[in-house]
Design a protein around this motif. Structure first.
Motif, PDB file in Angstrom:
ATOM      1  N   ILE A   1      34.299 -14.788  27.348  1.00 30.75           N
ATOM      2  CA  ILE A   1      33.772 -16.156  27.459  1.00 30.75           C
ATOM      3  C   ILE A   1      34.901 -17.114  27.088  1.00 30.75           C
ATOM      4  CG2 ILE A   1      31.350 -15.576  26.991  1.00 30.75           C
ATOM      5  CD1 ILE A   1      31.748 -16.351  24.096  1.00 30.75           C
ATOM      6  N   HIS A   2      34.772 -18.363  27.500  1.00 30.29           N
ATOM      7  CA  HIS A   2      35.919 -19.272  27.357  1.00 30.29           C
ATOM      8  C   HIS A   2      35.765 -20.330  26.274  1.00 30.29           C
ATOM      9  CE1 HIS A   2      37.568 -17.133  30.633  1.00 30.29           C
ATOM     10  NE2 HIS A   2      36.516 -17.418  31.404  1.00 30.29           N
ATOM     11  N   GLU A   3      34.585 -20.378  25.672  1.00 30.43           N
ATOM     12  CA  GLU A   3      34.445 -21.291  24.535  1.00 30.43           C
ATOM     13  C   GLU A   3      33.451 -20.701  23.547  1.00 30.43           C
ATOM     14  OE1 GLU A   3      33.011 -25.034  25.938  1.00 30.43           O
ATOM     15  OE2 GLU A   3      31.458 -24.146  27.187  1.00 30.43           O
ATOM     16  N   ILE A   4      33.605 -21.091  22.295  1.00 25.96           N
ATOM     17  CA  ILE A   4      32.744 -20.570  21.246  1.00 25.96           C
ATOM     18  C   ILE A   4      31.614 -21.562  20.980  1.00 25.96           C
ATOM     19  CG2 ILE A   4      32.623 -20.064  18.772  1.00 25.96           C
ATOM     20  CD1 ILE A   4      35.446 -19.002  18.905  1.00 25.96           C
ATOM     21  N   HIS A   5      30.387 -21.064  20.984  1.00 25.93           N
ATOM     22  CA  HIS A   5      29.254 -21.899  20.567  1.00 25.93           C
ATOM     23  C   HIS A   5      28.703 -21.324  19.275  1.00 25.93           C
ATOM     24  CE1 HIS A   5      29.008 -24.500  24.020  1.00 25.93           C
ATOM     25  NE2 HIS A   5      29.205 -23.461  24.798  1.00 25.93           N
ATOM     26  N   GLU A   6      28.275 -22.192  18.386  1.00 25.63           N
ATOM     27  CA  GLU A   6      27.728 -21.712  17.126  1.00 25.63           C
ATOM     28  C   GLU A   6      26.309 -21.190  17.336  1.00 25.63           C
ATOM     29  OE1 GLU A   6      29.500 -21.252  14.477  1.00 25.63           O
ATOM     30  OE2 GLU A   6      31.163 -22.073  15.628  1.00 25.63           O
ATOM     31  N   VAL A   7      25.903 -20.273  16.462  1.00 28.36           N
ATOM     32  CA  VAL A   7      24.572 -19.682  16.568  1.00 28.36           C
ATOM     33  C   VAL A   7      23.497 -20.759  16.417  1.00 28.36           C
ATOM     34  CG1 VAL A   7      22.972 -18.081  15.465  1.00 28.36           C
ATOM     35  CG2 VAL A   7      25.340 -17.412  15.831  1.00 28.36           C
ATOM     36  N   ARG A   8      23.718 -21.646  15.443  1.00 31.07           N
ATOM     37  CA  ARG A   8      22.746 -22.726  15.265  1.00 31.07           C
ATOM     38  C   ARG A   8      23.456 -24.032  15.585  1.00 31.07           C
ATOM     39  NH1 ARG A   8      19.421 -21.909   9.799  1.00 31.07           N
ATOM     40  NH2 ARG A   8      18.280 -20.224  10.761  1.00 31.07           N
ATOM     41  N   GLY A   9      24.007 -24.100  16.792  1.00 29.41           N
ATOM     42  CA  GLY A   9      24.895 -25.205  17.142  1.00 29.41           C
ATOM     43  C   GLY A   9      24.161 -26.506  17.405  1.00 29.41           C
ATOM     44  N   LYS A  10      24.875 -27.613  17.204  1.00 28.79           N
ATOM     45  CA  LYS A  10      24.285 -28.930  17.445  1.00 28.79           C
ATOM     46  C   LYS A  10      24.164 -29.202  18.945  1.00 28.79           C
ATOM     47  CE  LYS A  10      25.378 -30.915  13.039  1.00 28.79           C
ATOM     48  NZ  LYS A  10      25.494 -29.626  12.436  1.00 28.79           N
ATOM     49  N   ASP A  11      25.002 -28.506  19.752  1.00 31.83           N
ATOM     50  CA  ASP A  11      24.985 -28.786  21.191  1.00 31.83           C
ATOM     51  C   ASP A  11      23.821 -28.117  21.915  1.00 31.83           C
ATOM     52  OD1 ASP A  11      25.790 -26.178  21.050  1.00 31.83           O
ATOM     53  OD2 ASP A  11      27.769 -26.477  21.931  1.00 31.83           O
ATOM     54  N   GLY A  12      23.060 -27.293  21.189  1.00 33.41           N
ATOM     55  CA  GLY A  12      21.871 -26.693  21.779  1.00 33.41           C
ATOM     56  C   GLY A  12      22.142 -25.552  22.754  1.00 33.41           C
TER      57      GLY A  12
ATOM     58  N   GLY B   1      17.883 -19.645  15.250  1.00 33.89           N
ATOM     59  CA  GLY B   1      19.239 -19.284  14.835  1.00 33.89           C
ATOM     60  C   GLY B   1      19.352 -17.870  14.294  1.00 33.89           C
ATOM     61  N   ILE B   2      18.446 -16.965  14.729  1.00 29.35           N
ATOM     62  CA  ILE B   2      18.565 -15.554  14.328  1.00 29.35           C
ATOM     63  C   ILE B   2      18.394 -14.674  15.563  1.00 29.35           C
ATOM     64  CG2 ILE B   2      17.701 -15.839  11.957  1.00 29.35           C
ATOM     65  CD1 ILE B   2      14.985 -14.726  13.006  1.00 29.35           C
ATOM     66  N   THR B   3      18.838 -13.419  15.458  1.00 26.11           N
ATOM     67  CA  THR B   3      18.642 -12.475  16.559  1.00 26.11           C
ATOM     68  C   THR B   3      17.304 -11.777  16.353  1.00 26.11           C
ATOM     69  OG1 THR B   3      21.022 -12.119  16.635  1.00 26.11           O
ATOM     70  CG2 THR B   3      19.661 -10.484  17.740  1.00 26.11           C
ATOM     71  N   ILE B   4      16.498 -11.710  17.422  1.00 23.97           N
ATOM     72  CA  ILE B   4      15.193 -11.054  17.330  1.00 23.97           C
ATOM     73  C   ILE B   4      15.209  -9.716  18.063  1.00 23.97           C
ATOM     74  CG2 ILE B   4      12.746 -11.241  17.975  1.00 23.97           C
ATOM     75  CD1 ILE B   4      13.048 -14.290  17.533  1.00 23.97           C
TER      76      ILE B   4
ATOM     77  N   THR C   1      27.116 -14.367  15.512  1.00 18.96           N
ATOM     78  CA  THR C   1      28.372 -15.092  15.337  1.00 18.96           C
ATOM     79  C   THR C   1      29.558 -14.179  15.612  1.00 18.96           C
ATOM     80  OG1 THR C   1      27.295 -16.404  13.631  1.00 18.96           O
ATOM     81  CG2 THR C   1      29.677 -16.529  13.734  1.00 18.96           C
ATOM     82  N   LEU C   2      29.501 -12.961  15.074  1.00 16.77           N
ATOM     83  CA  LEU C   2      30.617 -12.021  15.269  1.00 16.77           C
ATOM     84  C   LEU C   2      30.749 -11.630  16.738  1.00 16.77           C
ATOM     85  CD1 LEU C   2      32.832 -10.288  13.975  1.00 16.77           C
ATOM     86  CD2 LEU C   2      31.158  -8.504  13.681  1.00 16.77           C
ATOM     87  N   SER C   3      29.601 -11.370  17.399  1.00 20.56           N
ATOM     88  CA  SER C   3      29.642 -10.996  18.823  1.00 20.56           C
ATOM     89  C   SER C   3      30.277 -12.111  19.644  1.00 20.56           C
ATOM     90  CB  SER C   3      28.233 -10.753  19.362  1.00 20.56           C
ATOM     91  OG  SER C   3      27.555  -9.840  18.552  1.00 20.56           O
ATOM     92  N   GLU C   4      29.899 -13.342  19.309  1.00 13.74           N
ATOM     93  CA  GLU C   4      30.431 -14.508  20.020  1.00 13.74           C
ATOM     94  C   GLU C   4      31.958 -14.540  19.907  1.00 13.74           C
ATOM     95  OE1 GLU C   4      29.178 -18.348  21.922  1.00 13.74           O
ATOM     96  OE2 GLU C   4      28.272 -16.392  21.630  1.00 13.74           O
ATOM     97  N   ARG C   5      32.472 -14.247  18.708  1.00  6.79           N
ATOM     98  CA  ARG C   5      33.930 -14.248  18.487  1.00  6.79           C
ATOM     99  C   ARG C   5      34.596 -13.097  19.256  1.00  6.79           C
ATOM    100  NH1 ARG C   5      31.748 -18.036  16.676  1.00  6.79           N
ATOM    101  NH2 ARG C   5      32.283 -19.233  14.839  1.00  6.79           N
ATOM    102  N   ILE C   6      33.970 -11.926  19.222  1.00  6.92           N
ATOM    103  CA  ILE C   6      34.554 -10.772  19.930  1.00  6.92           C
ATOM    104  C   ILE C   6      34.670 -11.097  21.422  1.00  6.92           C
ATOM    105  CG2 ILE C   6      34.141  -8.369  20.645  1.00  6.92           C
ATOM    106  CD1 ILE C   6      32.906  -7.876  17.856  1.00  6.92           C
ATOM    107  N   LEU C   7      33.615 -11.694  21.978  1.00  2.00           N
ATOM    108  CA  LEU C   7      33.621 -12.026  23.410  1.00  2.00           C
ATOM    109  C   LEU C   7      34.660 -13.098  23.734  1.00  2.00           C
ATOM    110  CD1 LEU C   7      29.771 -11.995  24.105  1.00  2.00           C
ATOM    111  CD2 LEU C   7      31.443 -10.279  24.796  1.00  2.00           C
TER     112      LEU C   7
END
Length: 240
Positions: free
Chosen positions: A13-24, A39-42, A1-7
């Motif tokens: 990147i131009h939009e934020i997607h949630e880690v466990r997002g409904k949009d897949g 929804g986790i990093t492996i 989630t934090l990496s997504e925000r930093i990017l």
């Protein structure tokens, strides 16, 4: 989630997607299908982002205890790390494991207290846990404006300005004077922060003993950087 925000905020990147997002779609750094599903990093993933004149190489490591060897591998090459703590649950068992790994590889770190908008969020309590449970010399550089559903922004104690994040994803940063009712508390916290840094940085310590009021923002920033890199202190910041 934090990496997504930093990017997102660095414009990578131009939009934020949630880690466990409904949009897949899932977070950019979780490339495996299994990661998106659970929804986790492996496995660790690396990318870079540009912020001002700085090129930041970002390695996103797993938070889950089963994949802790990935953290170990990443820590060997890092210049610095961000220890992300939840403002509600604070220092958890996995935080202790990762902290031990960081100490082993002598990696300087910043502590970021996340989820300040959740019910039960308590910035000061988590900062205290850093001291008590992990033995850090934790110095709070920020002061949140409100908490839980009243969390609005934060006060930067270095520049003594209040910051608010407007827009749908908080991408419009608004800088304002500190609210009048928080001015006194902010002054107290700034004094506490300066003392915290002066205790571990000789250069600032000397200025502090001569004339604490003459300390400039530039001197403070340099001292915070020196003390953090020398592993003498952990700067604590917050957000949601």
């Amino acid at each position: 989630t934090l990496s997504e925000r930093i990017l997102f905020y660095t414009g990578k990147i131009h939009e934020i997607h949630e880690v466990r997002g409904k949009d897949g779609v899932g977070a950019i750094m979780d490339s495996m299908d299994l990661e998106r599903e659970k929804g986790i990093t492996i496995q660790s993933a690396a990318t870079y982002a540009l912020w001002g004149d700085y090129n930041i190489n970002l390695i996103d490591t797993p938070g889950h205890v089963d994949f802790t060897i990935e953290v170990e591998r990443a820590l060997r090459v890092l210049d610095g790390a961000i220890l992300v703590l939840c403002s509600v649950s604070g220092v958890q068992s996995q935080s202790i494991t990762v902290d031990r790994q960081m100490k082993r590889y002598k990696v300087p770190r910043i502590a970021f207290i996340n989820k300040m908008d959740r019910a039960g969020a308590n910035y000061d309590r988590v900062a205290l846990q850093l001291k008590e449970k992990l033995g850090h010399h934790a110095v709070r550089l920020q002061y949140p404006i409100g908490a839980e559903d009243r969390f609005q922004g934060l006060i930067d104690l270095l520049s003594m300005k209040a910051y608010y994040f407007d827009g749908e994803n908080g991408e419009n940063i608004r800088e304002e004077a500190i609210p009048a009712d928080m001015k006194d508390e902010a002054e107290l916290r700034r004094a506490e922060m300066i003392e915290g840094v002066a205790n571990v940085d000789d250069t600032l310590g000397e200025v502090f003993l001569m004339d604490p009021d003459s300390i400039t923002e530039k001197q403070l920033r340099e001292a915070v950087r020196r003390a953090t890199i020398a592993l003498k202190m952990t700067p604590v910041m917050c957000g949601s």
